[in-house]
Design a protein around this motif. Structure first.
Motif, mmCIF file in Angstrom:
data_model
loop_
_atom_site.group_PDB
_atom_site.id
_atom_site.type_symbol
_atom_site.label_atom_id
_atom_site.label_comp_id
_atom_site.label_asym_id
_atom_site.label_seq_id
_atom_site.Cartn_x
_atom_site.Cartn_y
_atom_site.Cartn_z
ATOM 1 N N PRO A 278 10.970 -10.696 1.115
ATOM 2 C CA PRO A 278 10.440 -10.981 -0.230
ATOM 3 C C PRO A 278 10.262 -9.735 -1.084
ATOM 4 C CG PRO A 278 9.242 -12.230 1.430
ATOM 5 C CD PRO A 278 10.133 -11.281 2.173
ATOM 6 N N ALA A 279 9.835 -8.624 -0.484
ATOM 7 C CA ALA A 279 9.601 -7.416 -1.276
ATOM 8 C C ALA A 279 10.899 -6.885 -1.861
ATOM 9 C CB ALA A 279 8.923 -6.342 -0.417
ATOM 10 N N PHE A 280 11.985 -6.933 -1.091
ATOM 11 C CA PHE A 280 13.261 -6.409 -1.570
ATOM 12 C C PHE A 280 13.835 -7.290 -2.677
ATOM 13 C CE2 PHE A 280 17.839 -5.794 -1.592
ATOM 14 C CZ PHE A 280 17.967 -4.416 -1.497
ATOM 15 N N SER A 281 13.957 -8.596 -2.419
ATOM 16 C CA SER A 281 14.551 -9.493 -3.416
ATOM 17 C C SER A 281 13.693 -9.557 -4.677
ATOM 18 C CB SER A 281 14.724 -10.898 -2.825
ATOM 19 O OG SER A 281 13.485 -11.398 -2.349
ATOM 20 N N THR A 282 12.380 -9.527 -4.522
ATOM 21 C CA THR A 282 11.499 -9.553 -5.689
ATOM 22 C C THR A 282 11.656 -8.276 -6.510
ATOM 23 O OG1 THR A 282 9.908 -10.939 -4.518
ATOM 24 C CG2 THR A 282 9.113 -9.770 -6.462
ATOM 25 N N SER A 283 11.771 -7.137 -5.841
ATOM 26 C CA SER A 283 11.943 -5.871 -6.559
ATOM 27 C C SER A 283 13.232 -5.870 -7.369
ATOM 28 C CB SER A 283 11.945 -4.705 -5.564
ATOM 29 O OG SER A 283 10.715 -4.605 -4.891
ATOM 30 N N VAL A 284 14.318 -6.374 -6.774
ATOM 31 C CA VAL A 284 15.586 -6.449 -7.494
ATOM 32 C C VAL A 284 15.445 -7.349 -8.722
ATOM 33 C CG1 VAL A 284 17.978 -7.241 -7.354
ATOM 34 C CG2 VAL A 284 16.994 -5.913 -5.485
ATOM 35 N N GLY A 285 14.797 -8.500 -8.546
ATOM 36 C CA GLY A 285 14.584 -9.401 -9.671
ATOM 37 C C GLY A 285 13.741 -8.776 -10.771
ATOM 38 N N CYS A 286 12.723 -8.002 -10.389
ATOM 39 C CA CYS A 286 11.868 -7.342 -11.376
ATOM 40 C C CYS A 286 12.650 -6.289 -12.164
ATOM 41 C CB CYS A 286 10.670 -6.699 -10.684
ATOM 42 S SG CYS A 286 9.434 -7.882 -10.082
ATOM 43 N N ILE A 287 13.546 -5.568 -11.490
ATOM 44 C CA ILE A 287 14.373 -4.573 -12.190
ATOM 45 C C ILE A 287 15.263 -5.263 -13.223
ATOM 46 C CG2 ILE A 287 16.241 -2.906 -11.902
ATOM 47 C CD1 ILE A 287 15.037 -2.257 -9.138
ATOM 48 N N VAL A 288 15.882 -6.390 -12.836
ATOM 49 C CA VAL A 288 16.747 -7.116 -13.771
ATOM 50 C C VAL A 288 15.955 -7.580 -14.985
ATOM 51 C CG1 VAL A 288 18.132 -9.208 -14.068
ATOM 52 C CG2 VAL A 288 18.385 -7.831 -12.001
ATOM 53 N N LEU A 289 14.780 -8.184 -14.760
ATOM 54 C CA LEU A 289 13.989 -8.704 -15.871
ATOM 55 C C LEU A 289 13.476 -7.585 -16.772
ATOM 56 C CD1 LEU A 289 11.882 -11.654 -14.422
ATOM 57 C CD2 LEU A 289 13.538 -11.737 -16.280
ATOM 58 N N ALA A 290 13.053 -6.472 -16.177
ATOM 59 C CA ALA A 290 12.543 -5.362 -16.979
ATOM 60 C C ALA A 290 13.637 -4.807 -17.880
ATOM 61 C CB ALA A 290 11.981 -4.267 -16.072
ATOM 62 N N MET A 291 14.838 -4.603 -17.327
ATOM 63 C CA MET A 291 15.930 -4.068 -18.127
ATOM 64 C C MET A 291 16.433 -5.094 -19.136
ATOM 65 S SD MET A 291 16.128 -1.051 -17.423
ATOM 66 C CE MET A 291 17.467 -0.815 -18.573
ATOM 67 N N ALA A 407 21.360 -0.051 -0.549
ATOM 68 C CA ALA A 407 20.167 -0.489 -1.275
ATOM 69 C C ALA A 407 20.068 0.190 -2.634
ATOM 70 C CB ALA A 407 18.916 -0.194 -0.449
ATOM 71 N N ALA A 408 20.333 1.501 -2.674
ATOM 72 C CA ALA A 408 20.304 2.219 -3.951
ATOM 73 C C ALA A 408 21.360 1.668 -4.901
ATOM 74 C CB ALA A 408 20.541 3.710 -3.713
ATOM 75 N N ALA A 409 22.542 1.342 -4.373
ATOM 76 C CA ALA A 409 23.602 0.781 -5.215
ATOM 77 C C ALA A 409 23.202 -0.579 -5.762
ATOM 78 C CB ALA A 409 24.894 0.668 -4.412
ATOM 79 N N ILE A 410 22.544 -1.399 -4.938
ATOM 80 C CA ILE A 410 22.083 -2.707 -5.406
ATOM 81 C C ILE A 410 21.056 -2.537 -6.523
ATOM 82 C CG2 ILE A 410 20.724 -4.745 -4.742
ATOM 83 C CD1 ILE A 410 22.099 -4.570 -1.997
ATOM 84 N N GLY A 411 20.151 -1.571 -6.365
ATOM 85 C CA GLY A 411 19.157 -1.316 -7.399
ATOM 86 C C GLY A 411 19.786 -0.880 -8.709
ATOM 87 N N GLU A 412 20.742 0.055 -8.622
ATOM 88 C CA GLU A 412 21.406 0.539 -9.842
ATOM 89 C C GLU A 412 22.269 -0.552 -10.466
ATOM 90 O OE1 GLU A 412 20.837 3.229 -11.356
ATOM 91 O OE2 GLU A 412 19.648 4.273 -9.870
ATOM 92 N N THR A 413 22.905 -1.395 -9.631
ATOM 93 C CA THR A 413 23.717 -2.489 -10.162
ATOM 94 C C THR A 413 22.840 -3.506 -10.885
ATOM 95 O OG1 THR A 413 25.319 -2.208 -8.370
ATOM 96 C CG2 THR A 413 25.384 -4.285 -9.585
ATOM 97 N N SER A 414 21.691 -3.836 -10.300
ATOM 98 C CA SER A 414 20.773 -4.773 -10.962
ATOM 99 C C SER A 414 20.274 -4.194 -12.284
ATOM 100 C CB SER A 414 19.596 -5.104 -10.037
ATOM 101 O OG SER A 414 18.839 -3.951 -9.735
ATOM 102 N N TYR A 415 20.083 -2.877 -12.315
ATOM 103 C CA TYR A 415 19.686 -2.189 -13.550
ATOM 104 C C TYR A 415 20.752 -2.390 -14.630
ATOM 105 C CZ TYR A 415 18.019 1.848 -16.345
ATOM 106 O OH TYR A 415 17.551 2.663 -17.349
ATOM 107 N N GLN A 416 22.030 -2.159 -14.275
ATOM 108 C CA GLN A 416 23.119 -2.288 -15.231
ATOM 109 C C GLN A 416 23.322 -3.743 -15.653
ATOM 110 O OE1 GLN A 416 24.783 0.203 -16.556
ATOM 111 N NE2 GLN A 416 24.081 1.890 -15.288
#
Length: 542
Positions: A278-291, A407-416
C-alpha cells in the motif's frame, strides 16, 4: 585469505554507508539533477529566437519543444532497470557523456531537423541520469533518517533547477545567441564526468536471469505513445488527429502488454509486486495527483500573469519565484517533518495546504493583487513540495534495494505522466469554461467568436483585427471569460488535491527506521565508493 577478504568487504560497506564521503556523493548527484532540471525549462524562453533563426514549420517547432520530455519519459524504465543490471554509476556516467555531446550538437544546429535529433539525444541522456541519481542515493544512504534529509536536499535542488531555467535562458539570450542555452551544459559535464568516476559508488541489483529486452522496448514504446497522446490532447488537438488517439491507444495496449508480460516472467524487468504494498502504490498515486494539479496550474498561471495582468516574461518568472523558494524550504525541512509527523500526516497535510492555496487563488481577478498572489504561491510551493517529498521518500524506502533503479524510474515516470495528464485535463476544463463566454459578444461575427474561443492569445489577435468597439468588447469579454475559466479550473484542481489527501490516508502512520538500519548492517544492497575502496583495502593489508 578468506578472513582478509571478508574484512575488506565489511570495510567497503561501512565506507559506502558512513562518513563524510556520502555527502560529497549527494553533491555530485544534485549537480546532475540540476543540469537535467534546468535543461527541461531553459529552452522555453529561447523558442522565439530559434523560430526566427531556423524557420521551423509548425510541426517541427512542436517536436523541438516536446521531444526532450517525450523521449526522457519513455526511456526512464528502460534505463532505470538497465542500471540495476549493469551498474547505476556506469549508466549515469554514460548519460553525462551523451548529455554533453548532445548539448554541443544542439548549440551548433543549423536546421530544425538537427535540433530535433539533438533534443531527442538530450532526452536519452536525461533518462539515463534521472533514475540513476535516485537509486544511487537510495544505496549510499541506507539509514532512512539520513536518506530523508538527502532526498529533501535533492528535491530542493530540483525546485531551484525548474526556476533557474527560464531566468538563465533569458540572461543568456540577452548577451549571446540561442545556442548558448545548450553550451552551458558542456562545462558542467566536463567536471561531472571525472568527479563522478572518482567519487560515485557503483551498485547493482541481484541480476538474476536475463534482462528482458523485449519488455524494455515495449515499455519505452508504450510510454512514448501514451505521453505523446496526452500531450497532444493537452495542446488542444482534436480526438480525430492522427497524432492523438492512435498513439494513445497503441501506447496503452503496449503498456498493458508489458504489465502482463512482467507478471508471467520468473525474473521480471520491474517487480510489479511492489504495487501490492500500500505504501508504494499510494506514493505513486500521490505523485501523479500532485503533478496533475501543479503543471496545469503553472501553465494557466503564466498565461494569466502575461495576458490578463500584462506582465513581461521576466516579470512573470520573478512573480513565480516565491513558489520556488517555498518549495526549497519545504525540501530542506522535509526530513524533520517526516520524523515528527510520519508519512501519512505529512503527505495529507501537504495536499490540504496546497488545496487551500489553490482555493485562495480564486480571489484573483482582472486587477493585480500581488500580496494575495505571493501568499498563495508561498503556501502552494510549500504544500506541494511537502507532498512530493513525503511521497518520494515513502516510495523509495518501500522498494527493495535491488529494485532501486526500477522504483526510481517508476517514480519519475509517474511524475512525467502526472504532468502530461494535468496539462490535458485542466486545459480541457479551462477551455470548456472559457469558450462559452465569447459566443454572444455584440458586434462580433460568429466566426471571429469561434476563433477567439481557442485561447486568450488568439482572442486578442482577433480583437486587434476587428478594431473599433467590437474589438474592445471582444477583448474585455475574453479577459473576463479567461478569469472565470481560471476560477473553475482552480476549483477542479482543489478537488483533485483533496482526493490526494484522502488517498494519502493509506500511507504508514510513522516513519520506520529500525528495520532499514538492520538490513544495511547485514550487508544488503552493498555499494563500493571508489575514493574509499583503496584506502579500506590498504588498511586490511597492513
Amino acid at each position: 585469505m578468506s578472513g582478509t577478504t571478508t574484512a575488506a568487504a565489511a570495510l567497503r560497506r561501512r565506507a559506502a554507508g558512513s562518513g563524510a564521503n556520502r555527502w560529497v556523493v549527494l553533491v555530485v548527484l544534485c549537480v546532475s539533477l540540476l543540469l537535467v532540471a534546468v535543461d527541461a525549462t531553459v529552452l522555453h524562453v529561447a523558442v522565439p529566437a530559434v523560430t526566427e533563426d531556423l524557420k521551423p514549420g509548425g510541426i517541427e517547432l512542436l517536436w523541438i519543444v516536446d521531444v526532450y520530455p517525450l523521449v526522457c519519459a519513455s526511456l526512464l524504465i528502460l534505463f532505470g532497470t538497465l542500471g540495476d543490471r549493469v551498474g547505476r554509476r556506469r549508466i549515469l556516467l554514460l548519460g553525462y557523456a551523451l548529455f554533453g555531446v548532445a548539448s554541443g550538437m544542439a548549440a551548433l544546429a543549423d536546421n530544425a531537423q538537427v535540433l530535433i535529433v539533438a533534443r531527442a539525444l538530450l532526452g536519452v541522456g536525461g533518462a539515463m541520469i534521472m533514475p540513476a541519481t535516485l537509486s544511487i542515493l537510495r544505496q549510499v544512504f541506507p539509514d532512512r533518517r539520513e536518506r530523508a534529509l538527502a532526498i529533501g536536499i535533492w528535491s530542493a535542488v530540483a525546485a531551484v533547477g525548474a526556476a533557474v531555467g527560464p531566468l538563465l535562458g533569458g540572461f543568456l539570450l540577452e548577451h549571446f545567441w540561442w545556442g548558448s542555452v545548450f553550451l552551458v551544459n558542456i562545462p558542467l559535464m566536463l567536471v561531472s564526468l571525472p568527479v563522478g568516476r572518482l567519487l560515485l559508488p557503483e551498485s547493482k541489483g541481484e541480476g538474476d536471469g536475463p534482462w528482458d529486452v523485449v519488455g524494455a522496448l515495449m515499455a519505452a514504446a508504450g510510454l512514448f505513445g501514451v505521453v505523446l497522446g496526452v500531450k497532444r490532447l493537452g495542446g488542444g488537438e482534436s480526438l480525430g488527429s492522427l497524432l492523438t488517439v492512435p498513439p494513445l491507444v497503441v501506447g496503452a495496449l503496449l503498456v498493458i502488454g508489458f504489465v502482463r508480460r512482467q507478471r508471467r516472467r520468473t525474473h521480471p524487468l520491474v517487480d510489479l509486486k511492489m504495487f501490492a504494498r500500500p505504501a508504494f502504490s499510494t506514493s505513486v498515486g500521490c505523485i501523479v495527483l500532485a503533478m496533475l494539479a501543479l503543471v496545469g496550474l503553472e501553465l494557466i498561471a503564466a498565461q494569466y500573469l502575461q495576458l490578463v495582468l500584462g506582465l513581461s516574461p521576466l516579470e512573470t518568472g520573478l512573480r513565480l519565484l516565491p513558489l520556488t523558494f517555498a518549495a526549497m524550504a519545504a525540501g530542506l525541512a522535509g526530513a524533520r517533518m517526516l520524523r515528527r509527523f510520519g508519512p501519512r500526516r505529512m503527505v495529507c497535510f501537504g495536499f490540504c495546504l496546497t488545496a487551500f492555496a489553490v482555493v485562495l487563488l480564486t480571489a484573483m481577478g482582472r486587477t493585480d493583487d500581488w500580496a494575495l498572489m505571493v501568499a498563495s504561491f508561498v503556501l502552494l510551493g510549500f504544500g506541494l513540495e511537502t507532498t512530493l517529498f513525503g511521497a518520494y521518500e515513502s516510495m523509495l524506502s518501500e522498494a527493495p534495494q535491488e529494485q532501486a533503479g526500477g522504483a526510481a524510474a517508476i517514480g519519475e515516470t509517474s511524475y512525467q505522466l502526472g504532468a502530461g495528464i494535468g496539462i490535458a485535463l485542466l486545459g480541457t476544463v479551462m477551455n470548456a469554461a472559457y469558450a462559452p463566454g465569447l459566443s454572444g459578444v455584440p458586434g462580433v461575427p460568429q466566426s471571429a467568436s469561434a476563433s477567439a474561443g481557442h485561447s486568450l492569445g488568439e482572442a486578442y489577435e482577433v480583437a486587434a483585427r476587428l478594431g473599433g468597439s467590437a474589438g474592445v468588447a471582444l477583448r474585455h469579454a475574453a479577459r473576463d471569460s479567461f478569469v472565470h475559466g481560471l476560477h473553475v479550473t482552480l476549483l477542479v484542481s482543489a478537488g483533485l488535491l483533496v482526493l490526494g489527501a484522502v488517498m494519502a490516508l493509506r500511507l504508514p502512520r510513522v516513519m520506520q527506521c529500525e528495520e532499514e538500519g538492520a538490513g544495511a548492517g547485514a550487508g544488503e544492497g552493498t555499494v563500493e565508493v571508489p575514493a574509499q575502496r583503496d584506502a579500506a583495502e590498504s588498511r586490511v593489508s597492513a
